[in-house]
Scaffold this motif. Structure first.
Motif, mmCIF file in Angstrom:
data_model
loop_
_atom_site.group_PDB
_atom_site.id
_atom_site.type_symbol
_atom_site.label_atom_id
_atom_site.label_comp_id
_atom_site.label_asym_id
_atom_site.label_seq_id
_atom_site.Cartn_x
_atom_site.Cartn_y
_atom_site.Cartn_z
ATOM 1 N N MET A 51 -44.045 189.068 114.559
ATOM 2 C CA MET A 51 -45.248 188.283 114.865
ATOM 3 C C MET A 51 -45.639 188.461 116.327
ATOM 4 O O MET A 51 -46.820 188.612 116.648
ATOM 5 C CB MET A 51 -45.027 186.796 114.565
ATOM 6 C CG MET A 51 -45.154 186.420 113.115
ATOM 7 S SD MET A 51 -44.960 184.640 112.846
ATOM 8 C CE MET A 51 -46.519 184.012 113.488
ATOM 9 N N GLY A 52 -44.654 188.457 117.202
ATOM 10 C CA GLY A 52 -44.933 188.659 118.614
ATOM 11 C C GLY A 52 -45.462 190.058 118.891
ATOM 12 O O GLY A 52 -46.413 190.231 119.650
ATOM 13 N N ALA A 53 -44.856 191.045 118.254
ATOM 14 C CA ALA A 53 -45.286 192.437 118.462
ATOM 15 C C ALA A 53 -46.720 192.642 117.977
ATOM 16 O O ALA A 53 -47.513 193.325 118.641
ATOM 17 C CB ALA A 53 -44.333 193.390 117.751
ATOM 18 N N THR B 28 -45.993 178.263 118.004
ATOM 19 C CA THR B 28 -46.623 178.638 116.727
ATOM 20 C C THR B 28 -45.682 179.475 115.870
ATOM 21 O O THR B 28 -45.549 179.246 114.662
ATOM 22 C CB THR B 28 -47.929 179.418 116.985
ATOM 23 O OG1 THR B 28 -48.813 178.587 117.738
ATOM 24 C CG2 THR B 28 -48.597 179.831 115.698
ATOM 25 N N VAL B 29 -45.006 180.441 116.474
ATOM 26 C CA VAL B 29 -44.066 181.298 115.742
ATOM 27 C C VAL B 29 -42.900 180.471 115.197
ATOM 28 O O VAL B 29 -42.506 180.621 114.037
ATOM 29 C CB VAL B 29 -43.553 182.448 116.630
ATOM 30 C CG1 VAL B 29 -42.404 183.199 115.962
ATOM 31 C CG2 VAL B 29 -44.688 183.403 116.967
ATOM 32 N N VAL C 167 -42.297 180.543 111.175
ATOM 33 C CA VAL C 167 -41.134 181.238 110.606
ATOM 34 C C VAL C 167 -39.984 180.283 110.308
ATOM 35 O O VAL C 167 -39.331 180.395 109.271
ATOM 36 C CB VAL C 167 -40.658 182.373 111.554
ATOM 37 C CG1 VAL C 167 -39.401 183.038 111.017
ATOM 38 C CG2 VAL C 167 -41.765 183.394 111.747
ATOM 39 N N PHE C 168 -39.743 179.330 111.197
ATOM 40 C CA PHE C 168 -38.581 178.453 111.048
ATOM 41 C C PHE C 168 -38.938 177.049 110.577
ATOM 42 O O PHE C 168 -38.080 176.179 110.514
ATOM 43 C CB PHE C 168 -37.815 178.395 112.380
ATOM 44 C CG PHE C 168 -37.278 179.724 112.796
ATOM 45 C CD1 PHE C 168 -36.096 180.204 112.272
ATOM 46 C CD2 PHE C 168 -37.982 180.514 113.687
ATOM 47 C CE1 PHE C 168 -35.602 181.443 112.641
ATOM 48 C CE2 PHE C 168 -37.504 181.758 114.075
ATOM 49 C CZ PHE C 168 -36.312 182.227 113.543
ATOM 50 N N ARG C 169 -40.212 176.830 110.246
ATOM 51 C CA ARG C 169 -40.682 175.553 109.697
ATOM 52 C C ARG C 169 -40.337 174.367 110.595
ATOM 53 O O ARG C 169 -39.919 173.307 110.129
ATOM 54 C CB ARG C 169 -40.123 175.312 108.293
ATOM 55 C CG ARG C 169 -40.424 176.411 107.314
ATOM 56 C CD ARG C 169 -41.874 176.366 106.927
ATOM 57 N NE ARG C 169 -42.161 177.357 105.897
ATOM 58 C CZ ARG C 169 -43.200 178.158 105.936
ATOM 59 N NH1 ARG C 169 -44.047 178.090 106.923
ATOM 60 N NH2 ARG C 169 -43.413 179.023 104.982
ATOM 61 N N PRO D 268 -43.947 190.586 124.084
ATOM 62 C CA PRO D 268 -42.557 191.059 123.983
ATOM 63 C C PRO D 268 -41.594 189.992 123.457
ATOM 64 O O PRO D 268 -40.405 190.015 123.776
ATOM 65 C CB PRO D 268 -42.222 191.444 125.429
ATOM 66 C CG PRO D 268 -43.025 190.485 126.247
ATOM 67 C CD PRO D 268 -44.318 190.303 125.470
ATOM 68 N N LEU D 269 -42.080 189.078 122.656
ATOM 69 C CA LEU D 269 -41.263 188.004 122.101
ATOM 70 C C LEU D 269 -40.093 188.605 121.326
ATOM 71 O O LEU D 269 -40.284 189.527 120.534
ATOM 72 C CB LEU D 269 -42.120 187.136 121.171
ATOM 73 C CG LEU D 269 -41.433 185.929 120.526
ATOM 74 C CD1 LEU D 269 -40.998 184.935 121.582
ATOM 75 C CD2 LEU D 269 -42.390 185.270 119.541
#
Length: 102
Positions: free
Chosen positions: A86-88, A40-41, A45-47, A93-94
């Motif tokens: 986004m992870g935080a 998902t991230v 973020v990176f399309r 801890p991404l």
């Protein structure tokens, strides 16, 4: 008898601007962030499409880290920060980092 002075136009030398240095964005594997969240991230973020994002996530999982994309330094740092944030926010801890491209 007077001599005429002829002024020639100055020749302008154009220098070719240097290309900006490129930086890699790296996804660092961890054992706590769910795989679906990482996908998902990467999409947000990176399309990336789901298949490409899943491939990047699995490569990071197998090798410990994976190059996500290459950008100029400012863009790379911004995107790595957005993805890590986004992870935080979700409590994971991404981690995404950047490094100069060789």
């Amino acid at each position: 008898m007077s001599e005429k002075v002829v002024l020639l136009p100055k020749t302008a030398t154009r220098s070719v601007p240097a290309r900006p240095a490129l930086h890699r964005v790296l996804l660092v594997n961890d054992d706590f962030t769910p795989r679906d969240f990482v996908v998902t991230v990467l999409g947000a973020v990176f399309r990336m499409g789901p298949e490409r994002a899943r491939g990047v996530m699995l490569t990071a999982h197998r090798r410990g880290c994976c190059v996500v994309a290459v950008f100029t330094r400012e863009v790379a740092e911004t995107k790595a920060g957005q993805a890590t944030a986004m992870g935080a926010r979700a409590g994971y801890p991404l981690r995404f980092t950047t490094e100069p491209e060789c």
